[in-house]
Design a protein around this motif. Structure first.
Motif, mmCIF file in Angstrom:
data_model
loop_
_atom_site.group_PDB
_atom_site.id
_atom_site.type_symbol
_atom_site.label_atom_id
_atom_site.label_comp_id
_atom_site.label_asym_id
_atom_site.label_seq_id
_atom_site.Cartn_x
_atom_site.Cartn_y
_atom_site.Cartn_z
ATOM 1 N N VAL A 52 -24.638 23.924 -63.537
ATOM 2 C CA VAL A 52 -23.956 23.419 -62.335
ATOM 3 C C VAL A 52 -23.522 24.573 -61.440
ATOM 4 C CG1 VAL A 52 -21.884 22.233 -61.518
ATOM 5 C CG2 VAL A 52 -23.237 21.237 -63.353
ATOM 6 N N ALA A 53 -22.954 25.621 -62.032
ATOM 7 C CA ALA A 53 -22.508 26.767 -61.238
ATOM 8 C C ALA A 53 -23.678 27.457 -60.547
ATOM 9 C CB ALA A 53 -21.757 27.762 -62.132
ATOM 10 N N ILE A 54 -24.756 27.694 -61.274
ATOM 11 C CA ILE A 54 -25.922 28.368 -60.689
ATOM 12 C C ILE A 54 -26.554 27.505 -59.603
ATOM 13 C CG2 ILE A 54 -28.283 29.134 -61.192
ATOM 14 C CD1 ILE A 54 -27.173 30.127 -63.910
ATOM 15 N N HIS A 55 -26.691 26.207 -59.863
ATOM 16 C CA HIS A 55 -27.275 25.310 -58.856
ATOM 17 C C HIS A 55 -26.415 25.262 -57.585
ATOM 18 C CE1 HIS A 55 -29.418 21.934 -57.133
ATOM 19 N NE2 HIS A 55 -28.252 21.322 -56.969
ATOM 20 N N THR A 56 -25.107 25.169 -57.746
ATOM 21 C CA THR A 56 -24.213 25.102 -56.588
ATOM 22 C C THR A 56 -24.271 26.389 -55.771
ATOM 23 O OG1 THR A 56 -22.758 23.616 -57.805
ATOM 24 C CG2 THR A 56 -21.834 24.699 -55.870
ATOM 25 N N ILE A 57 -24.226 27.512 -56.438
ATOM 26 C CA ILE A 57 -24.290 28.792 -55.725
ATOM 27 C C ILE A 57 -25.648 28.954 -55.033
ATOM 28 C CG2 ILE A 57 -24.322 31.297 -56.040
ATOM 29 C CD1 ILE A 57 -22.175 30.818 -58.248
ATOM 30 N N TRP A 58 -26.732 28.580 -55.710
ATOM 31 C CA TRP A 58 -28.058 28.671 -55.104
ATOM 32 C C TRP A 58 -28.164 27.793 -53.863
ATOM 33 C CZ3 TRP A 58 -32.168 31.200 -54.111
ATOM 34 C CH2 TRP A 58 -33.289 30.557 -53.613
ATOM 35 N N ARG A 59 -27.658 26.553 -53.943
ATOM 36 C CA ARG A 59 -27.721 25.654 -52.791
ATOM 37 C C ARG A 59 -26.892 26.193 -51.624
ATOM 38 N NH1 ARG A 59 -31.343 21.974 -51.806
ATOM 39 N NH2 ARG A 59 -29.809 20.747 -50.705
ATOM 40 N N MET A 60 -25.762 26.809 -51.925
ATOM 41 C CA MET A 60 -24.937 27.375 -50.843
ATOM 42 C C MET A 60 -25.664 28.526 -50.165
ATOM 43 S SD MET A 60 -21.134 27.177 -52.568
ATOM 44 C CE MET A 60 -20.809 28.807 -52.054
ATOM 45 N N ILE A 61 -26.333 29.353 -50.934
ATOM 46 C CA ILE A 61 -27.068 30.478 -50.350
ATOM 47 C C ILE A 61 -28.299 29.979 -49.610
ATOM 48 C CG2 ILE A 61 -28.440 32.519 -50.906
ATOM 49 C CD1 ILE A 61 -26.438 33.005 -53.220
ATOM 50 N N TYR A 62 -29.036 29.043 -50.199
ATOM 51 C CA TYR A 62 -30.262 28.527 -49.597
ATOM 52 C C TYR A 62 -29.969 27.738 -48.326
ATOM 53 C CZ TYR A 62 -34.418 25.666 -48.964
ATOM 54 O OH TYR A 62 -35.498 25.036 -48.430
ATOM 55 N N MET A 63 -28.972 26.856 -48.385
ATOM 56 C CA MET A 63 -28.677 26.003 -47.237
ATOM 57 C C MET A 63 -28.076 26.800 -46.089
ATOM 58 S SD MET A 63 -29.664 22.941 -47.845
ATOM 59 C CE MET A 63 -28.794 21.905 -46.711
ATOM 60 N N GLY A 64 -27.241 27.749 -46.370
ATOM 61 C CA GLY A 64 -26.639 28.533 -45.306
ATOM 62 C C GLY A 64 -25.771 27.672 -44.406
ATOM 63 N N ASN A 65 -25.863 27.887 -43.118
ATOM 64 C CA ASN A 65 -25.058 27.171 -42.142
ATOM 65 C C ASN A 65 -25.851 25.984 -41.620
ATOM 66 O OD1 ASN A 65 -22.849 26.630 -40.602
ATOM 67 N ND2 ASN A 65 -23.373 28.073 -38.997
ATOM 68 N N TRP A 66 -25.927 24.906 -42.389
ATOM 69 C CA TRP A 66 -26.687 23.736 -41.974
ATOM 70 C C TRP A 66 -25.823 22.879 -41.056
ATOM 71 C CZ3 TRP A 66 -25.198 18.753 -42.970
ATOM 72 C CH2 TRP A 66 -24.199 18.577 -43.932
ATOM 73 N N GLY A 67 -26.478 22.074 -40.279
ATOM 74 C CA GLY A 67 -25.752 21.176 -39.389
ATOM 75 C C GLY A 67 -26.541 20.903 -38.122
ATOM 76 N N PHE A 68 -25.822 20.533 -37.089
ATOM 77 C CA PHE A 68 -26.403 20.161 -35.805
ATOM 78 C C PHE A 68 -25.831 21.073 -34.733
ATOM 79 C CE2 PHE A 68 -25.813 16.561 -38.569
ATOM 80 C CZ PHE A 68 -27.062 15.993 -38.592
ATOM 81 N N PHE A 69 -26.711 21.642 -33.935
ATOM 82 C CA PHE A 69 -26.309 22.499 -32.825
ATOM 83 C C PHE A 69 -26.940 21.896 -31.576
ATOM 84 C CE2 PHE A 69 -26.465 24.857 -36.732
ATOM 85 C CZ PHE A 69 -25.238 25.503 -36.744
ATOM 86 N N TYR A 70 -26.160 21.667 -30.529
ATOM 87 C CA TYR A 70 -26.678 20.910 -29.395
ATOM 88 C C TYR A 70 -25.980 21.322 -28.103
ATOM 89 C CZ TYR A 70 -22.371 18.292 -30.130
ATOM 90 O OH TYR A 70 -21.063 17.954 -30.284
ATOM 91 N N ASP A 71 -26.640 21.017 -27.023
ATOM 92 C CA ASP A 71 -26.070 21.108 -25.679
ATOM 93 C C ASP A 71 -26.646 19.963 -24.866
ATOM 94 O OD1 ASP A 71 -28.638 21.961 -25.102
ATOM 95 O OD2 ASP A 71 -28.068 24.014 -24.679
ATOM 96 N N ASP A 72 -26.541 20.003 -23.561
ATOM 97 C CA ASP A 72 -27.027 18.891 -22.740
ATOM 98 C C ASP A 72 -28.544 18.793 -22.692
ATOM 99 O OD1 ASP A 72 -24.592 17.816 -22.071
ATOM 100 O OD2 ASP A 72 -24.322 19.132 -20.335
#
Length: 178
Positions: A52-72
């Motif tokens: 669980v610890a290794i998977h969580t740390i790996w996902r945090m490193i792999y995913m990075g700053n995920w999300g939505f970035f937008y303008d008009d």
């Protein structure tokens, strides 16, 4: 650019959970190697918490700053550190049926088909910048709703209660007083 990303508190909680799992795995491994207890339980705990610890740390490193970035003019779907998709809003309107799926009034998913698998990114009220993102989606013609717009039917709840317990609301209690 505006952004809709996971909250800092959620990221901190994830890091703390990974640290707690790593510490639990360490102590389980130490007990496995040095303790006089039956090794099967501690071996399983080492594998479980360490995994669980290794998977969580790996996902945090792999995913990075995920999300939505937008303008008009455009929106960028950051699926991971290396994978992002950008669309102009009018292109997204045309592809709406292929990638946009509302799952409830407060949360929905954007799906992206690759050669091997389908990737998805979720929009939920827990994201920082959620309300502004919902306002932008509404402005651009998407069926976005605010949380709390679920209609709760009290009569349906009474019917379910009556069906399960065989009595109406407020008609007595378990101790027999009516």
């Amino acid at each position: 650019m505006k952004k809709c990303i996971p909250r800092t508190s959620d990221r901190i909680i994830t890091v703390l959970a990974a640290v707690v799992c790593a510490v639990a795995a360490f102590f389980a491994c130490r007990e496995l190697l040095c303790g006089g207890q039956p090794p099967t339980v501690f071996f399983a705990m080492t594998l479980l918490f360490g995994g669980v610890a290794i998977h969580t740390i790996w996902r945090m490193i792999y995913m990075g700053n995920w999300g939505f970035f937008y303008d008009d003019e455009k929106i960028i779907f950051a699926l991971s550190r290396k994978d992002y998709r950008d669309f102009r809003w009018d292109e997204l309107q045309n592809a709406k049926t292929n990638i946009f799926y509302p799952s409830s009034p407060a949360a929905w998913y954007f799906y992206f088909q690759d050669e091997k698998k389908t990737k998805k990114i979720a929009v939920t009220p827990r994201l920082a910048g959620y309300n502004e993102f919902v306002d932008m989606l509404r402005k651009k013609g998407f069926p976005a709703q605010s949380p709390g717009t679920l209609n709760f039917d009290k009569n349906t709840a009474k019917d379910i209660f009556h069906e399960v317990f065989g009595e109406d609301f407020g008609k007595g209690s378990k101790n027999g007083s009516k």
